[in-house]
Scaffold this active site. Structure first.
Site, PDB file in Angstrom:
ATOM      1  N   ARG A 127       7.562  46.758  25.520  1.00 32.24           N
ATOM      2  CA  ARG A 127       6.299  46.865  26.265  1.00 32.24           C
ATOM      3  C   ARG A 127       6.587  46.615  27.741  1.00 32.24           C
ATOM      4  NH1 ARG A 127       2.473  43.248  28.295  1.00 32.24           N
ATOM      5  NH2 ARG A 127       0.271  43.678  27.941  1.00 32.24           N
TER       6      ARG A 127
ATOM      7  N   ASP B 106       5.503  45.640  30.892  1.00 28.64           N
ATOM      8  CA  ASP B 106       4.339  44.927  31.400  1.00 28.64           C
ATOM      9  C   ASP B 106       4.045  45.332  32.843  1.00 28.64           C
ATOM     10  OD1 ASP B 106       2.374  42.707  31.209  1.00 28.64           O
ATOM     11  OD2 ASP B 106       3.608  41.839  32.805  1.00 28.64           O
TER      12      ASP B 106
ATOM     13  N   GLU C 144       2.152  49.533  29.680  1.00 28.03           N
ATOM     14  CA  GLU C 144       0.984  48.648  29.810  1.00 28.03           C
ATOM     15  C   GLU C 144       0.359  48.962  31.164  1.00 28.03           C
ATOM     16  OE1 GLU C 144      -1.557  45.354  30.828  1.00 28.03           O
ATOM     17  OE2 GLU C 144       0.434  45.348  31.693  1.00 28.03           O
TER      18      GLU C 144
ATOM     19  N   ASP D  60      -5.683  40.000  26.893  1.00 32.53           N
ATOM     20  CA  ASP D  60      -6.216  40.048  28.257  1.00 32.53           C
ATOM     21  C   ASP D  60      -7.732  40.244  28.233  1.00 32.53           C
ATOM     22  OD1 ASP D  60      -3.932  39.588  29.778  1.00 32.53           O
ATOM     23  OD2 ASP D  60      -3.321  41.693  29.717  1.00 32.53           O
TER      24      ASP D  60
ATOM     25  N   ARG E 284      -9.005  33.853  29.925  1.00 37.69           N
ATOM     26  CA  ARG E 284      -8.460  34.713  28.867  1.00 37.69           C
ATOM     27  C   ARG E 284      -8.018  33.888  27.659  1.00 37.69           C
ATOM     28  NH1 ARG E 284      -3.968  37.988  32.056  1.00 37.69           N
ATOM     29  NH2 ARG E 284      -3.664  35.891  32.860  1.00 37.69           N
TER      30      ARG E 284
END
Ligand code: OTU
Length: 646
Positions: free
Chosen positions: A279, A281, A323, A393, A517
C-alpha cells in the site's frame, strides 16, 4: 498491453522446476522488457546529463535485490504472472486491522487464523507494524525503520513465519509502504539533525523561511487543527524541514535520486519478506513544486511508475495499491495513463464510491452516487479497486462540486449538512460520529466514527430503541452488500463484522487525544466474538449477514472484476440498481433501498431484464422466491437484494 502482459507473453510456459539459472534468465528478460521505459522515466525525473551513472547503479541494484528474493517467492512470482490479473478474482475478501488492537502481536495474529477462515477473509491489510517513535506516531505512519518490526508487535522472524503460513493457506498480505515521509527519528533524519548535509538533502530543508513561504502560498494543510503549516523548524540543525502531515513526519525529497534508490531498496526488502500487496501511503504527495498544491503532479505519477516497473522486474508477483484519497478524476490516473496505462498501480481505493455511499445514507437518496458512478472515468483492464465502507481514516467529502450543484444543491451547504448529520448536530439523525480536522477558515471538516455508530446502532442501543437497532443492522448489511457485489476487492474494517461502536478511550491518551480518527480504531471485542453463536444479539445478526454475503460472493464468478458492471436507472431516487454480468444467465442484479420507507420497483422492468418470471424472483440474500404484488416488487426500508435469474 501493459508491461505485466508483456512479461507474461515473454515468460511463456514455466518449466516444471526452474533452476536458479532459469530464474535469472527470466529476470533478465523482464529487465530488458522494461529497460526503455525505466530509463525514460528515470531521466525525466533525474536528467541524464547529471545522473547517467546513477541510472546504471539502479540497474545493478535491481539484480542484487533480485538475488535476495527467496526461491519460494520467485516461483510464486512466475505463477502469478502466468495466472494474469490474479487480484481481480471474486475469491478475495479482505480485512483491515491494527495488529496490536486485534491480537496484540504477530504471533497472536497467527492464532486468529481460524477467525478469518470462518468469516471468509483471505486478504489482510495489517496496519503499520514497523518501528516507530514512542510518543505520537500517527498509528505507525511515522516510521523509524522500513524493514524492522516494532518490538511491541514481535520479532522480524514472527513476520517471516506469518507470511509463510499465509502463503500456505492462500492468504494475501498487504502492508504499508509509507513512501512520502519518515519519522523525525529515522536514521536519515537523525543524521540530518546532526548537520550532515548529505542527509539534509534527503528531505526538503531550508536555512530560512524564503522558500518555505513560497511553498506555503499554494500548499494546502492536511491536518490544519493539529499541524498547521507545512514546515517545522528544527533548532538543532537550524533549518526548516517540510512536514506536510504531522510535525514529526518529514517529507522525503524525491528530487534527489539517492532518495529514490534507497527507498526502492526498502520497498523490495518489504516485498522480499513475503508481502503480496504494497500500500503506497499518501502517494499523491510524492513530488513538491512551488506554485502548485504539490498533489497529483505528473512527476509523482512518473515516480510511482518507476517504483512499479522496478518492482516488476524484481518481484513481478507483488502489486501496488494507490492510497490516493483525491478527486475522482485524479484517482483513476494512478492506474497509469498513456504509455504508462496499467503500469502504475494495480489497485486503488474507491474513495469516491465510499464517500457517495455515506452521502446516500444521510440523504436517503442515490442521486449523487449514481451521478458519480456514471461520471467515473473507465479504468484500465488490468486494474481493480478496493471497495470499502470504513477504514482507519476519516471520511473526506471529496465529491465533485459540479455533481452536487447539478442536483440543485449548494456544495458548501450540502457538505455542512453531511457534517451535521453524521456528527451529532441534528437531533433527528441516528448517527453518532465526530468531526475530524475542522477548519474554521474554510468551514471544511471530515467525518469519523465506526460504521455501526455512524449508521445509528450506538444511539439506538442507548435509547433502547428496537426499531433503530433493526435499522442500523439493515444499513450495515446494505452498505457491505453493495461493496461485496462491486467490482474490486472488498475490505471489511475489523470490528464492523460484529458492529463495534465508537471507542472514546483515545481521549484519555495524550498521544492520541487530538486525533479523533482513533474513535474508529477499537480494541477487538473478543468477548462479543465468543458469544456469536447466541441468536438474537445485534452482533450475531450483523456477523451472520456479513459472513453470508462473503460466502455468496465467493460462489459468484460473475463478481470477478471483468469490466462487467452496468448501472441501471431504476427511476427511483432512493434506489441503487446495478448488474454484474452482461445479461447472461449467471448475471446478478443488486437492488439497494436507501430510504427509511418502503419503495417499489416495477416488476415488468425486472421481467424484461430476466430477474422476474411469472411473478416470482430469487434473492440470494434472503433465500426462496417471493411474490410480486400488483405488478410491483416492494422493498422494505434499507433492503438489499441480490437477484439471480430464474
Ligand atoms: C494516509 O492518509 C494514512 O491513511 C493516514 O492514516 C496517515 O495519517 C497519513 O497518510 C500520513 O501517513 O491525510 O487523513 O489525500 O488523505 O494520504 C488521511 C490522501 C490522510 C490523504 C491520505 C492520508
Amino acid at each position: 498491453m501493459n508491461q505485466a502482459a508483456i512479461h507474461r507473453a515473454l515468460q511463456g510456459h514455466i518449466q516444471k522446476d526452474p533452476g536458479a539459472a532459469e530464474l535469472k534468465r527470466l529476470f533478465e528478460k523482464r529487465l530488458a522488457a522494461n529497460f526503455t521505459l525505466l530509463q525514460s522515466l528515470f531521466f525525466s525525473l533525474y536528467p541524464e546529463s547529471a545522473h547517467r551513472e546513477t541510472f546504471f547503479r539502479l540497474q545493478d541494484q535491481l539484480y542484487s535485490l533480485f538475488k535476495k528474493r527467496s526461491r519460494d517467492l520467485k516461483l510464486q512470482d512466475l505463477r502469478r504472472l502466468e495466472e494474469g490479473n490474479w487480484y481481480q478474482s471474486e475469491k478475495w475478501v479482505g480485512m483491515q486491522l491494527y495488529v496490536d488492537r486485534f491480537s496484540g502481536t504477530l504471533k497472536g495474529l497467527e492464532e486468529k487464523l481460524p477467525y478469518f477462515e470462518k468469516l471468509g477473509i483471505n486478504f489482510l491489510h495489517l496496519m503499520p507494524i514497523n518501528k516507530r517513535p514512542k510518543g505520537p506516531n500517527d498509528g505507525g505512519y511515522a516510521v523509524n525503520s522500513y524493514t524492522e518490526v516494532d518490538p511491541a508487535f514481535g520479532q522480524d522472524r514472527d513476520l517471516a513465519r506469518l507470511t509463510s503460513s499465509f502463503r500456505e493457506k492462500g492468504i494475501c498480505l498487504m502492508l504499508d509502504f509509507v513512501v512520502n515521509h519518515t519519522s523525525d527519528e529515522f536514521a536519515w533524519a537523525k543524521r540530518a539533525r546532526k548537520g550532515d548535509s548529505e542527509f539534509q538533502a534527503y528531505y526538503y530543508t531550508y536555512p530560512d523561511r524564503s522558500i518555505p513561504d513560497l511553498f506555503e502560498e499554494s500548499l494546502p494543510e492536511v491536518f490544519p487543527e493539529t499541524s498547521p503549516g507545512n514546515f517545522t523548524y528544527i533548532p538543532e540543525m537550524q533549518r526548516w524541514v517540510m512536514t506536510v502531515f504531522n510535525t514529526y513526519q518529514w517529507d522525503l525529497n524525491y528530487t534527489n535520486p539517492r532518495v529514490f534508490l534507497s527507498m526502492l531498496e526498502n520497498l523490495v526488502e518489504l516485498a522480499n519478506k513475503g508481502v503480496d500487496v504494497v500500500r503506497f501511503d499518501a502517494l499523491a504527495f510524492l513530488w513538491k513544486k512551488i506554485g502548485t498544491d504539490s498533489q497529483n503532479l505528473p512527476e509523482a505519477h512518473r515516480l510511482v511508475s518507476l517504483f512499479r516497473l522496478c518492482l516488476q522486474v524484481v518481484a513481478p508477483g507483488v502489486i501496488i495499491l494507490a492510497e490516493a484519497i483525491v478527486a475522482p478524476h485524479e484517482i483513476v490516473r494512478y492506474f497509469g495513463e498513456g504509455a504508462l496505462e496499467g503500469n502504475e498501480c494495480e489497485i486503488a481505493y474507491n474513495a469516491t464510491f465510499m464517500a457517495c455511499l455515506w452521502n446516500s445514507v444521510a440523504t436517503k437518496k442515490t442521486l449523487l452516487l449514481n451521478r458519480s458512478l456514471r461520471a467515473m472515468p473507465p479504468k484500465p483492464d488490468p486494474c481493480t479497486w478496493i471497495n470499502y465502507v470504513r477504514c482507519h481514516d476519516d471520511i473526506g467529502l471529496g465529491f465533485d462540486d459540479a455533481h452536487i450543484a447539478a442536483l440543485g444543491w449548494d456544495p458548501g451547504l450540502h457538505r455542512r449538512f453531511l457534517l451535521d448529520y453524521f456528527c451529532q448536530r441534528l437531533d433527528w439523525s441516528p448517527a453518532k460520529g465526530a468531526v475530524f480536522m475542522y477548519n474554521p477558515l474554510t468551514g471544511d471538516g471530515r467525518i469519523t466514527g465506526s460504521t455501526a455508530s455512524l449508521l445509528g446502532l450506538e444511539k439506538a442501543l442507548e435509547e433502547h430503541n428496537a426499531a433503530g437497532i433493526t435499522d442500523a443492522i439493515s444499513k450495515i448489511g446494505l452498505l457491505y452488500g453493495i461493496v461485496f457485489a462491486s467490482p474490486g476487492i472488498p475490505l471489511v474494517y475489523a470490528g464492523d463484522e460484529i458492529g463495534m461502536l465508537n471507542d472514546y478511550s483515545y481521549r484519555g491518551d495524550p498521544d492520541k487525544s487530538d486525533d479523533s480518527r482513533w474513535i474508529n480504531r477499537p480494541v477487538h471485542d473478543w468477548e462479543t466474538v465468543s458469544h456469536l453463536e447466541k441468536e438474537g444479539t445485534h452482533a450475531s445478526e450483523i456477523y451472520r449477514n456479513i459472513q453470508k454475503l462473503i460466502s455468496l460472493r465467493k460462489e459468484l464468478p460473475i463478481l470477478a472484476d471483468q469490466d462487467n458492471t452496468r448501472l441501471h436507472d431504476a427511476g427511483n431516487e432512493h434506489l441503487l440498481v446495478f448488474e454484474r454480468g452482461s445479461g447472461e444467465a449467471d448475471s446478478l442484479l443488486v437492488v439497494a433501498n436507501f430510504d427509511s420507507s418502503a419503495q417499489v420497483l416495477n416488476a415488468s422492468w425486472l421481467t424484461a431484464l430476466g430477474y422476474v418470471k411469472n411473478g416470482e424472483y430469487r434473492n440470494l440474500i434472503d433465500e426462496g422466491s417471493k411474490g410480486i404484488r400488483s405488478g410491483l416488487l416492494e422493498l422494505p426500508p434499507y433492503e438489499l437484494l441480490w437477484l439471480v435469474k430464474i
